[in-house]
Design an enzyme around this catalytic site. Structure first.
Site, PDB file in Angstrom:
ATOM      1  N   GLY A  13       0.790  -1.235   0.000  1.00 26.20           N
ATOM      2  CA  GLY A  13       0.000   0.000   0.000  1.00 26.20           C
ATOM      3  C   GLY A  13       0.816   1.277   0.000  1.00 26.20           C
ATOM      4  O   GLY A  13       0.344   2.312   0.471  1.00 26.20           O
ATOM      5  N   SER A  14       2.021   1.247  -0.557  1.00 24.34           N
ATOM      6  CA  SER A  14       2.830   2.474  -0.518  1.00 24.34           C
ATOM      7  C   SER A  14       2.232   3.560  -1.407  1.00 24.34           C
ATOM      8  O   SER A  14       2.356   4.749  -1.106  1.00 24.34           O
ATOM      9  CB  SER A  14       4.290   2.190  -0.890  1.00 24.34           C
ATOM     10  OG  SER A  14       4.425   1.923  -2.264  1.00 24.34           O
ATOM     11  N   ASN A  15       1.562   3.185  -2.495  1.00 24.39           N
ATOM     12  CA  ASN A  15       0.892   4.209  -3.314  1.00 24.39           C
ATOM     13  C   ASN A  15      -0.288   4.820  -2.558  1.00 24.39           C
ATOM     14  O   ASN A  15      -0.509   6.033  -2.637  1.00 24.39           O
ATOM     15  CB  ASN A  15       0.440   3.609  -4.652  1.00 24.39           C
ATOM     16  CG  ASN A  15       1.575   3.589  -5.660  1.00 24.39           C
ATOM     17  OD1 ASN A  15       1.986   4.635  -6.151  1.00 24.39           O
ATOM     18  ND2 ASN A  15       2.110   2.406  -5.951  1.00 24.39           N
ATOM     19  N   LEU A  93      -7.976  -9.179 -11.181  1.00 27.15           N
ATOM     20  CA  LEU A  93      -8.572  -8.641 -12.398  1.00 27.15           C
ATOM     21  C   LEU A  93     -10.045  -8.393 -12.112  1.00 27.15           C
ATOM     22  O   LEU A  93     -10.681  -9.171 -11.388  1.00 27.15           O
ATOM     23  CB  LEU A  93      -8.437  -9.643 -13.550  1.00 27.15           C
ATOM     24  CG  LEU A  93      -7.030  -9.808 -14.124  1.00 27.15           C
ATOM     25  CD1 LEU A  93      -7.023 -10.900 -15.179  1.00 27.15           C
ATOM     26  CD2 LEU A  93      -6.516  -8.492 -14.695  1.00 27.15           C
ATOM     27  N   ASN A 108      -5.740   2.841 -12.564  1.00 27.27           N
ATOM     28  CA  ASN A 108      -4.726   1.887 -12.099  1.00 27.27           C
ATOM     29  C   ASN A 108      -3.352   2.497 -12.320  1.00 27.27           C
ATOM     30  O   ASN A 108      -3.174   3.347 -13.192  1.00 27.27           O
ATOM     31  CB  ASN A 108      -4.853   0.583 -12.900  1.00 27.27           C
ATOM     32  CG  ASN A 108      -3.868  -0.482 -12.442  1.00 27.27           C
ATOM     33  OD1 ASN A 108      -3.660  -0.675 -11.235  1.00 27.27           O
ATOM     34  ND2 ASN A 108      -3.239  -1.169 -13.378  1.00 27.27           N
ATOM     35  N   HIS A 110       0.660   1.225 -13.069  1.00 32.62           N
ATOM     36  CA  HIS A 110       1.424   0.046 -13.481  1.00 32.62           C
ATOM     37  C   HIS A 110       2.892   0.455 -13.623  1.00 32.62           C
ATOM     38  O   HIS A 110       3.183   1.505 -14.188  1.00 32.62           O
ATOM     39  CB  HIS A 110       0.877  -0.483 -14.810  1.00 32.62           C
ATOM     40  CG  HIS A 110       1.558  -1.733 -15.262  1.00 32.62           C
ATOM     41  ND1 HIS A 110       1.287  -2.962 -14.702  1.00 32.62           N
ATOM     42  CD2 HIS A 110       2.524  -1.931 -16.195  1.00 32.62           C
ATOM     43  CE1 HIS A 110       2.060  -3.876 -15.281  1.00 32.62           C
ATOM     44  NE2 HIS A 110       2.811  -3.277 -16.190  1.00 32.62           N
ATOM     45  N   ASP A 146      -4.115  -4.218 -17.870  1.00 31.52           N
ATOM     46  CA  ASP A 146      -3.192  -3.078 -17.991  1.00 31.52           C
ATOM     47  C   ASP A 146      -3.325  -2.369 -19.337  1.00 31.52           C
ATOM     48  O   ASP A 146      -2.336  -1.853 -19.880  1.00 31.52           O
ATOM     49  CB  ASP A 146      -1.737  -3.514 -17.723  1.00 31.52           C
ATOM     50  CG  ASP A 146      -1.563  -4.069 -16.325  1.00 31.52           C
ATOM     51  OD1 ASP A 146      -2.189  -3.537 -15.394  1.00 31.52           O
ATOM     52  OD2 ASP A 146      -0.821  -5.053 -16.154  1.00 31.52           O
ATOM     53  N   GLU A 175       6.130   6.660  -9.094  1.00 28.80           N
ATOM     54  CA  GLU A 175       4.717   6.291  -8.924  1.00 28.80           C
ATOM     55  C   GLU A 175       4.072   7.159  -7.848  1.00 28.80           C
ATOM     56  O   GLU A 175       2.942   7.632  -7.990  1.00 28.80           O
ATOM     57  CB  GLU A 175       4.581   4.818  -8.519  1.00 28.80           C
ATOM     58  CG  GLU A 175       4.970   3.829  -9.586  1.00 28.80           C
ATOM     59  CD  GLU A 175       4.696   2.388  -9.149  1.00 28.80           C
ATOM     60  OE1 GLU A 175       3.669   2.114  -8.519  1.00 28.80           O
ATOM     61  OE2 GLU A 175       5.542   1.518  -9.449  1.00 28.80           O
TER      62      GLU A 175
HETATM   63  C1  GRF Z   1       3.187  -0.841  -7.632  1.00 28.96           C
HETATM   64  O1  GRF Z   1       4.434  -1.039  -8.238  1.00 28.96           O
HETATM   65  C2  GRF Z   1       2.131  -0.627  -8.681  1.00 28.96           C
HETATM   66  O2  GRF Z   1       2.611  -0.007  -9.828  1.00 28.96           O
HETATM   67  C3  GRF Z   1       1.688  -2.026  -9.010  1.00 28.96           C
HETATM   68  O3  GRF Z   1       1.749  -2.716  -7.790  1.00 28.96           O
HETATM   69  C4  GRF Z   1       2.698  -2.093  -6.922  1.00 28.96           C
HETATM   70  C5  GRF Z   1       1.945  -1.768  -5.669  1.00 28.96           C
HETATM   71  O4  GRF Z   1       2.784  -1.276  -4.665  1.00 28.96           O
HETATM   72  N1  GRF Z   1       0.380  -2.018  -9.612  1.00 28.96           N
HETATM   73  P1  GRF Z   1       2.170  -0.655  -3.341  1.00 28.96           P
HETATM   74  O5  GRF Z   1       1.277  -1.735  -2.736  1.00 28.96           O
HETATM   75  O6  GRF Z   1       1.394   0.568  -3.711  1.00 28.96           O
HETATM   76  O7  GRF Z   1       3.343  -0.357  -2.466  1.00 28.96           O
END
Ligand code: GRF
Length: 205
Positions: A13-15, A93, A108, A110, A146, A175
Site C-alpha cells: 500500500g505504498s501508493n 482482475l 490503475n 502500473h 493493464d 509512482e
Molecule cells: C506498484 O508497483 C504498482 O505499480 C503495481 O503494484 C505495486 C503496488 O505497490 N500495480 P504498493 O502496494 O502501492 O506499495
C-alpha cells in the site's frame, strides 16, 4: 464536497500512503472515503488504520466466482459516495460487469511504460529486453489487463547494473508522485476523452 476516493489494495500500500500524504500536505484536494483490501494481512491496512482511515477487508469465499466477488465489491463501494476507484497494487482482475458499473471511474498504476510490459514480472522483463528507459503509467481501467486510456507516465533510466529490485525502487518513487498528480487532474475535470484517448487540458474547467 470533496472528491471522494475508494483505494483498493492487496499488500504494502505504498501508493495509497503516498496519496494520503499528498492529501495531508495539501497537494491533493481529495478525501479517502475507504481503503479496501482483498487480503486481511495487507500491510497497508495497518497504515490506514493508524491514520484514521476507514478500512474494509473483502476476502474471496471458497469457490466464489469473479462475478460474485465483484458484485460484493461493487455493493461495498456503493455504500460510500465515491468519485473515483483507485487501484493501488490490487492484485485481482476486475470483471467486465464491475468495470461497466463505474464508467471512467476506475484508474490503475502500473510500473512500466505501457503498452510495454503489461502483467506481472515487469522489471525482470524490462531488464531482459534491454530497454534503456522504463517508468510508470496511470491509466483508466478497461476490460483488458493493464490496457485502457493512458492518463500520464513518468520515465526513469534503466541502468546496466540494475536488478529488478533497484529498478522497481526507482520507478516506485515516481509512482508516488505521479498517482496523486493524476488524481488531482481528474478531480479538477482536466481530462477529456477523444478517440479513446485521454486529452489533458492545461487549465481546470
Ligand atoms: C506498484 O508497483 C504498482 O505499480 C503495481 O503494484 C505495486 C503496488 O505497490 N500495480 P504498493 O502496494 O502501492 O506499495
Amino acid at each position: 464536497m470533496s472528491f471522494q476516493l475508494a483505494i483498493l489494495i492487496s499488500g504494502r500500500g505504498s501508493n495509497m500512503q503516498a496519496i494520503h500524504r499528498a492529501i495531508e500536505e495539501g497537494k491533493l484536494s481529495a478525501k479517502i472515503a475507504v481503503v479496501i483490501s482483498n487480503q486481511a494481512e495487507a500491510a497497508g491496512l495497518q497504515y490506514a488504520k493508524n491514520h484514521g482511515l476507514a478500512t474494509k477487508i473483502l476476502q474471496t469465499k471458497p469457490k466464489e466466482s469473479r462475478q460474485d466477488y465483484d458484485q460484493r465489491l461493487q455493493s461495498l463501494i456503493q455504500k460510500y459516495s465515491v468519485d473515483l476507484i483507485v487501484l493501488a497494487g490490487f492484485m485481482r482482475l476486475l470483471s467486465p460487469e464491475f468495470i461497466q458499473a463505474f464508467p471512467q471511474k476506475i484508474i490503475n498504476i502500473h510500473p512500466s511504460l505501457l503498452p510495454a510490459f503489461p502483467g506481472l514480472h515487469v522489471h525482470e522483463r524490462a531488464i531482459e529486453a534491454g530497454v534503456k528507459y522504463s517508468g510508470c503509467t496511470v491509466h483508466f481501467v478497461d476490460e483488458g489487463c493493464d490496457t485502457g486510456p493512458i492518463i500520464d507516465q513518468r520515465v526513469v533510466p534503466v541502468l546496466t547494473e540494475d536488478s529488478p529490485e533497484t529498478l522497481a525502487a526507482r520507478i516506485l518513487k515516481e509512482e508516488h508522485q505521479l498517482y496523486a498528480a493524476c488524481i488531482q487532474k481528474i478531480a479538477n475535470s482536466q481530462l477529456e476523452f477523444k478517440d479513446g484517448k485521454v486529452i489533458l487540458n492545461a487549465f481546470p474547467k
